[in-house]
Design an enzyme around this catalytic site. Structure first.
Site, PDB file in Angstrom:
ATOM      1  N   LYS A   7       0.820  -1.213   0.000  1.00  0.00           N
ATOM      2  CA  LYS A   7       0.000   0.000   0.000  1.00  0.00           C
ATOM      3  C   LYS A   7       0.861   1.274   0.000  1.00  0.00           C
ATOM      4  O   LYS A   7       2.078   1.210   0.220  1.00  0.00           O
ATOM      5  CB  LYS A   7      -0.945  -0.041   1.211  1.00  0.00           C
ATOM      6  CG  LYS A   7      -1.950  -1.206   1.133  1.00  0.00           C
ATOM      7  CD  LYS A   7      -2.981  -1.134   2.258  1.00  0.00           C
ATOM      8  CE  LYS A   7      -3.996  -2.265   2.147  1.00  0.00           C
ATOM      9  NZ  LYS A   7      -5.060  -2.168   3.184  1.00  0.00           N
ATOM     10  N   TYR A  53     -12.555  -1.513  -3.963  1.00  0.00           N
ATOM     11  CA  TYR A  53     -13.080  -1.732  -2.613  1.00  0.00           C
ATOM     12  C   TYR A  53     -14.605  -1.589  -2.541  1.00  0.00           C
ATOM     13  O   TYR A  53     -15.144  -1.310  -1.463  1.00  0.00           O
ATOM     14  CB  TYR A  53     -12.411  -0.774  -1.625  1.00  0.00           C
ATOM     15  CG  TYR A  53     -10.995  -1.176  -1.251  1.00  0.00           C
ATOM     16  CD1 TYR A  53     -10.742  -2.286  -0.435  1.00  0.00           C
ATOM     17  CD2 TYR A  53      -9.895  -0.457  -1.703  1.00  0.00           C
ATOM     18  CE1 TYR A  53      -9.456  -2.660  -0.082  1.00  0.00           C
ATOM     19  CE2 TYR A  53      -8.591  -0.826  -1.357  1.00  0.00           C
ATOM     20  CZ  TYR A  53      -8.389  -1.932  -0.540  1.00  0.00           C
ATOM     21  OH  TYR A  53      -7.114  -2.292  -0.198  1.00  0.00           O
ATOM     22  N   ARG A  61      -2.659 -14.607   4.084  1.00  0.00           N
ATOM     23  CA  ARG A  61      -3.355 -13.905   5.178  1.00  0.00           C
ATOM     24  C   ARG A  61      -2.630 -14.134   6.515  1.00  0.00           C
ATOM     25  O   ARG A  61      -2.548 -13.232   7.350  1.00  0.00           O
ATOM     26  CB  ARG A  61      -4.813 -14.366   5.294  1.00  0.00           C
ATOM     27  CG  ARG A  61      -5.708 -14.041   4.108  1.00  0.00           C
ATOM     28  CD  ARG A  61      -5.975 -12.570   3.901  1.00  0.00           C
ATOM     29  NE  ARG A  61      -6.482 -11.898   5.069  1.00  0.00           N
ATOM     30  CZ  ARG A  61      -7.161 -10.747   5.033  1.00  0.00           C
ATOM     31  NH1 ARG A  61      -7.434 -10.158   3.873  1.00  0.00           N
ATOM     32  NH2 ARG A  61      -7.564 -10.168   6.129  1.00  0.00           N
ATOM     33  N   THR A 119      -5.909  -7.318  10.358  1.00  0.00           N
ATOM     34  CA  THR A 119      -6.164  -6.021   9.721  1.00  0.00           C
ATOM     35  C   THR A 119      -5.617  -4.869  10.569  1.00  0.00           C
ATOM     36  O   THR A 119      -4.999  -3.943  10.044  1.00  0.00           O
ATOM     37  CB  THR A 119      -7.684  -5.827   9.514  1.00  0.00           C
ATOM     38  OG1 THR A 119      -8.183  -6.951   8.776  1.00  0.00           O
ATOM     39  CG2 THR A 119      -7.986  -4.542   8.767  1.00  0.00           C
ATOM     40  N   ARG A 153       2.209  -6.968   8.817  1.00  0.00           N
ATOM     41  CA  ARG A 153       1.523  -5.805   9.400  1.00  0.00           C
ATOM     42  C   ARG A 153       2.083  -5.455  10.779  1.00  0.00           C
ATOM     43  O   ARG A 153       2.184  -4.272  11.132  1.00  0.00           O
ATOM     44  CB  ARG A 153       0.015  -6.047   9.442  1.00  0.00           C
ATOM     45  CG  ARG A 153      -0.628  -5.847   8.061  1.00  0.00           C
ATOM     46  CD  ARG A 153      -2.046  -6.296   8.010  1.00  0.00           C
ATOM     47  NE  ARG A 153      -2.738  -5.832   6.799  1.00  0.00           N
ATOM     48  CZ  ARG A 153      -3.917  -6.304   6.404  1.00  0.00           C
ATOM     49  NH1 ARG A 153      -4.528  -7.249   7.102  1.00  0.00           N
ATOM     50  NH2 ARG A 153      -4.490  -5.856   5.308  1.00  0.00           N
ATOM     51  N   ASN A 184      -2.265   0.050   6.719  1.00  0.00           N
ATOM     52  CA  ASN A 184      -1.800  -1.240   7.234  1.00  0.00           C
ATOM     53  C   ASN A 184      -0.914  -2.031   6.277  1.00  0.00           C
ATOM     54  O   ASN A 184      -0.893  -3.253   6.308  1.00  0.00           O
ATOM     55  CB  ASN A 184      -2.978  -2.072   7.761  1.00  0.00           C
ATOM     56  CG  ASN A 184      -3.991  -2.405   6.684  1.00  0.00           C
ATOM     57  OD1 ASN A 184      -3.817  -2.019   5.539  1.00  0.00           O
ATOM     58  ND2 ASN A 184      -5.030  -3.126   7.055  1.00  0.00           N
ATOM     59  N   HIS A 229      -2.209  -5.384   1.261  1.00  0.00           N
ATOM     60  CA  HIS A 229      -3.506  -6.018   0.994  1.00  0.00           C
ATOM     61  C   HIS A 229      -3.258  -7.499   0.740  1.00  0.00           C
ATOM     62  O   HIS A 229      -2.243  -7.871   0.164  1.00  0.00           O
ATOM     63  CB  HIS A 229      -4.149  -5.408  -0.251  1.00  0.00           C
ATOM     64  CG  HIS A 229      -5.361  -6.159  -0.729  1.00  0.00           C
ATOM     65  ND1 HIS A 229      -6.604  -5.978  -0.170  1.00  0.00           N
ATOM     66  CD2 HIS A 229      -5.510  -7.112  -1.688  1.00  0.00           C
ATOM     67  CE1 HIS A 229      -7.472  -6.792  -0.771  1.00  0.00           C
ATOM     68  NE2 HIS A 229      -6.829  -7.490  -1.702  1.00  0.00           N
TER      69      HIS A 229
HETATM   70  P1  DAT Z   1      -8.207  -6.717   5.277  1.00  0.00           P
HETATM   71  O1  DAT Z   1      -7.368  -5.711   4.507  1.00  0.00           O
HETATM   72  O2  DAT Z   1      -7.460  -7.281   6.435  1.00  0.00           O
HETATM   73  O3  DAT Z   1      -8.795  -7.771   4.387  1.00  0.00           O
HETATM   74  P2  DAT Z   1     -10.850  -5.529   5.335  1.00  0.00           P
HETATM   75  O4  DAT Z   1     -11.096  -6.215   4.040  1.00  0.00           O
HETATM   76  O5  DAT Z   1     -11.852  -5.736   6.436  1.00  0.00           O
HETATM   77  O6  DAT Z   1      -9.417  -5.902   5.920  1.00  0.00           O
HETATM   78  O7  DAT Z   1     -10.763  -3.962   5.095  1.00  0.00           O
HETATM   79  C1  DAT Z   1     -10.102  -3.457   3.945  1.00  0.00           C
HETATM   80  C2  DAT Z   1      -9.230  -2.300   4.365  1.00  0.00           C
HETATM   81  O8  DAT Z   1     -10.048  -1.244   4.856  1.00  0.00           O
HETATM   82  C3  DAT Z   1      -8.260  -2.611   5.504  1.00  0.00           C
HETATM   83  O9  DAT Z   1      -7.069  -3.220   5.052  1.00  0.00           O
HETATM   84  C4  DAT Z   1      -8.018  -1.250   6.073  1.00  0.00           C
HETATM   85  C5  DAT Z   1      -9.363  -0.564   5.918  1.00  0.00           C
HETATM   86  N1  DAT Z   1     -10.161  -0.697   7.138  1.00  0.00           N
HETATM   87  C6  DAT Z   1     -10.852  -1.778   7.560  1.00  0.00           C
HETATM   88  N2  DAT Z   1     -11.485  -1.558   8.719  1.00  0.00           N
HETATM   89  C7  DAT Z   1     -11.182  -0.278   9.046  1.00  0.00           C
HETATM   90  C8  DAT Z   1     -11.510   0.570  10.149  1.00  0.00           C
HETATM   91  N3  DAT Z   1     -12.299   0.145  11.144  1.00  0.00           N
HETATM   92  N4  DAT Z   1     -10.994   1.826  10.152  1.00  0.00           N
HETATM   93  C9  DAT Z   1     -10.216   2.283   9.142  1.00  0.00           C
HETATM   94  N5  DAT Z   1      -9.859   1.524   8.078  1.00  0.00           N
HETATM   95  C10 DAT Z   1     -10.329   0.272   8.035  1.00  0.00           C
HETATM   96 MG    MG Z   2     -10.168  -7.646   2.874  1.00  0.00          MG
END
Ligand code: DAT
Ligand code: MG
Length: 139
Positions: A11, A51, A87, A93, A104, A114, A117
């Protein structure tokens, strides 16, 4: 059924902080081979589309803004059980919850920024890889 491919992005925070080399080293040391890779930058429209599944979430605007804020490194990775194993390698996350030694835990600064991806299913790995790469860019 386990696939042998997943999709990742280093990222904008990882690229900005100079972590590309260190993160790729972690990925290849864990046994992933690189099937496709490029540096690119998502437009706001790209990030909204990528997204789209999160479009109703409160953090969507912040996510789109961050993911289009600078260059990323996109890659398709190959390994047995790639989606699940990647993962595990990247960790939770929220980096505060990520296990020791995960990407991470090592390189992410917050839930929003974070570092990496990782696709969450075989189906999404294929969709996300095709979002960023044409057939002639995948080996
Ligand atoms: P991951 O990237 O672990 O698959 P995700 O698909 O739930 O997580 O969310 C996609 C991205 O969105 C994540 O990498 C960072 C952002 N994100 C998720 N939850 C968040 C939150 N509560 N506050 C801010 N950003 C968030
Ligand atoms: Mg995700």
């Amino acid at each position: 059924m386990a696939t042998n491919r997943t999709f990742t992005m280093l990222k904008p925070d990882s690229v900005e902080k100079g972590y590309i080399g260190a993160i790729l080293e972690k990925i290849t040391a864990a046994g992933f081979k690189i099937a496709a890779m490029k540096m690119t930058q998502m437009t706001v429209a790209d990030a909204k589309a990528f997204y789209a599944v999160h479009s109703e979430r409160p953090f969507f605007g912040e996510l789109v803004e961050f993911m289009s804020s600078g260059p990323i490194v996109a890659a398709i990775l190959e390994k047995n059980n790639a989606v699940e194993d990647f993962r595990v390698l990247i960790g939770a996350t929220n980096p505060a919850d990520a296990a020791e030694g995960t990407i991470r835990k090592l390189y992410a600064s917050s839930m929003g920024e974070n570092a990496v991806h990782g696709s969450d299913s075989d189906e999404n790995a294929a969709i996300e890889g095709a979002f960023h790469f044409s057939g002639r860019e995948v080996f």
